[in-house]
Motif scaffolding. Structure first.
Motif, PDB file in Angstrom:
ATOM      1  N   LYS A 157      -2.919   0.066  -3.590  1.00  0.00           N
ATOM      2  CA  LYS A 157      -1.959  -1.019  -3.798  1.00  0.00           C
ATOM      3  C   LYS A 157      -1.061  -0.711  -4.993  1.00  0.00           C
ATOM      4  N   LEU A 158       0.228  -0.670  -4.748  1.00  0.00           N
ATOM      5  CA  LEU A 158       1.188  -0.391  -5.804  1.00  0.00           C
ATOM      6  C   LEU A 158       2.283  -1.437  -5.781  1.00  0.00           C
ATOM      7  N   VAL A 159       2.952  -1.583  -6.931  1.00  0.00           N
ATOM      8  CA  VAL A 159       4.123  -2.438  -6.935  1.00  0.00           C
ATOM      9  C   VAL A 159       5.309  -1.605  -6.493  1.00  0.00           C
ATOM     10  N   ARG A 160       6.027  -2.097  -5.515  1.00  0.00           N
ATOM     11  CA  ARG A 160       7.228  -1.400  -5.127  1.00  0.00           C
ATOM     12  C   ARG A 160       8.402  -2.267  -5.476  1.00  0.00           C
ATOM     13  N   PRO A 212       0.832  -1.200   0.000  1.00  0.00           N
ATOM     14  CA  PRO A 212       0.000   0.000   0.000  1.00  0.00           C
ATOM     15  C   PRO A 212       0.870   1.255   0.000  1.00  0.00           C
ATOM     16  N   ALA A 213       0.442   2.253  -0.741  1.00  0.00           N
ATOM     17  CA  ALA A 213       1.223   3.484  -0.858  1.00  0.00           C
ATOM     18  C   ALA A 213       1.250   4.245   0.453  1.00  0.00           C
ATOM     19  N   GLY A 241       3.762   9.808   1.518  1.00  0.00           N
ATOM     20  CA  GLY A 241       4.648  10.565   0.636  1.00  0.00           C
ATOM     21  C   GLY A 241       4.499  10.149  -0.806  1.00  0.00           C
ATOM     22  N   ILE A 242       4.480   8.858  -1.034  1.00  0.00           N
ATOM     23  CA  ILE A 242       4.373   8.346  -2.395  1.00  0.00           C
ATOM     24  C   ILE A 242       2.994   8.648  -2.975  1.00  0.00           C
ATOM     25  N   ALA A 243       1.970   8.452  -2.159  1.00  0.00           N
ATOM     26  CA  ALA A 243       0.616   8.742  -2.621  1.00  0.00           C
ATOM     27  C   ALA A 243       0.512  10.197  -3.067  1.00  0.00           C
TER      28      ALA A 243
END
Lengths: 240, 240
Positions: B125-128, B109-110, B113-115
């Motif tokens: 949900k993001l790929v990190r 989950p983001a 900061g990234i969001a």
DNA sequence: ATCGTGCTTATGTCTAGACATATTTTTTCT
DNA sequence: AGAAAAAATATGTCTAGACATAAGCACGAT
């Protein structure tokens, strides 16, 4: 074509072509219809299509070669651009009150590193000056500059103490060519003192050198205060 | 006019006007002759003069306004541009053997900061993934990337382990808009380990975010190995 | 097959003329 | 005088047509 009222025709053609690329209707490496065909499709003159495609080629999205035609770049090398202007304006644009202090200035012989930057012989007499730029009283950036007086005969060395050299040069010594590089350095003792940060703090460094028809003008090492980010002009180049 | 055989006409007009500015024959803030007059002087069509002056305006040397005419910029805000392409090419261009290692990748989950960077809700949900790029076996740069799968439906999450995502994205997910910023950070423990440098070492950081028509694609934090300099394309834009 | 030679073609660039549009300047009306 | 309307003007942009130039292609001679 979503001909939006705002844009010029060339611009809207560029936007449409960009969309086709991004939506992968036209794929990497593929050849796109030639200017004459696109001119018909978009109901424009060939010169207009040419202008649009040139824009995209400058952006790095297209590869164009005479006779070979236009194709989508295989690995697009895109460009990002930064503005280099007057420090005071940057500070004020951040909503801070600008201040400026000349820390040192004197005539001294160029050390090897600087001479190499400027393409001058080692030992050449240059003006060296260091200054701190402040925003709301706290250090904003530190500049360490070497000036080649031969390239700026109008500059009166006596006035350097009072002058904001950055501003003076920008206004009075336009350049023909510039090189610019970013790097990072740990603050040395002098940086730390002048920027009021702790020794070893990571600093963003911008090294900039400019030339005019008389030769190299100046090379500067600018150290930004910690946390400062230098970012692309959010301007056009990509639109909509 | 020193009409050099090489250049196109618009280009040579631009060069000449640039010279007049740099030699201070035309001074800051002054108005220069209008396009029609220059067209006569240079024996060219107005469109050609227009093209030349546009180039100089893009460079930041001229200020042009309809009806008001063209004048030399008071404080020229010049532009410098950087290329962003494939890491492997940069490494190879430096004459090194390229290597690449995926350090970690997972769906998560983001964080805030990234969001914020991507303009997505927190927790999305993001790929990190983190990867290290090597030149001749030593770490060249470290990338810490978050990918929005919604914007790149073609990307198969299962293949991420083997894939060079940087390369895959450049080739398969061209973007419409990008933002890029440089800053400096002291190496944290993880940076230090992966880049094989000591803790606290100053690192040049490039934060890059890209968008296409489906939304944000990816945001990356790239940390370069110490001593690396990112410099302007020495390309044209200013000539001869 | 291999190497030239010359034809063809797509882009590069220029030209002359037109209309659009933003401003400034001037005129006219209150 | 001051405000509103009209004219003037420099740049913005497009068009249609032309020639230049690089580079692919086919043909033919060896």
């Amino acid at each position: 074509m979503t001909d939006k009222r705002a844009g010029a025709k060339a611009h809207s053609i560029a936007t449409e072509v960009r969309r086709r690329i991004v939506e992968r209707r036209w794929r990497q490496g593929e050849r796109i219809p030639d200017e004459a065909e696109l001119a018909i499709e978009f109901d424009a003159a060939r010169a207009t299509v040419n202008k649009a495609l040139q824009m995209l080629a400058d952006e790095g999205l297209l590869d164009r070669r005479r006779r070979a035609g236009t194709r989508i770049a295989i690995d697009p090398v895109r460009k990002a651009s930064f503005s280099i202007g007057i420090v005071r304006e940057q500070v004020e644009q951040a909503g801070l009150v600008y201040g400026h202090r000349v820390v040192a200035h004197r005539l001294s012989p160029a050390p090897a590193g600087i001479a190499a930057c400027l393409g001058l012989p080692v030992g050449e007499k240059l003006v060296r000056m260091r200054a701190v730029h402040y925003g709301d009283g706290t250090p904003f950036q530190l500049e360490d500059r070497w000036i080649n007086l031969r390239a700026v005969p109008d500059l009166d060395p006596a006035s350097l103490r009072r002058l904001n050299v950055n501003e003076w040069l920008v206004r009075n010594a336009p350049y023909l060519h510039a090189e610019l590089a970013f790097s990072a350095e740990n603050a040395n003792r002098r940086d730390a003192r002048l920027l009021q940060v702790r020794h070893g703090q990571a600093l963003l460094i911008q090294q900039r050198t400019t030339w005019n028809d008389l030769g190299p003008i100046t090379t500067v090492r600018v150290a930004f205060r910690p946390g400062h980010r230098v970012s692309t002009d959010g301007r056009a180049a990509e639109a909509d």
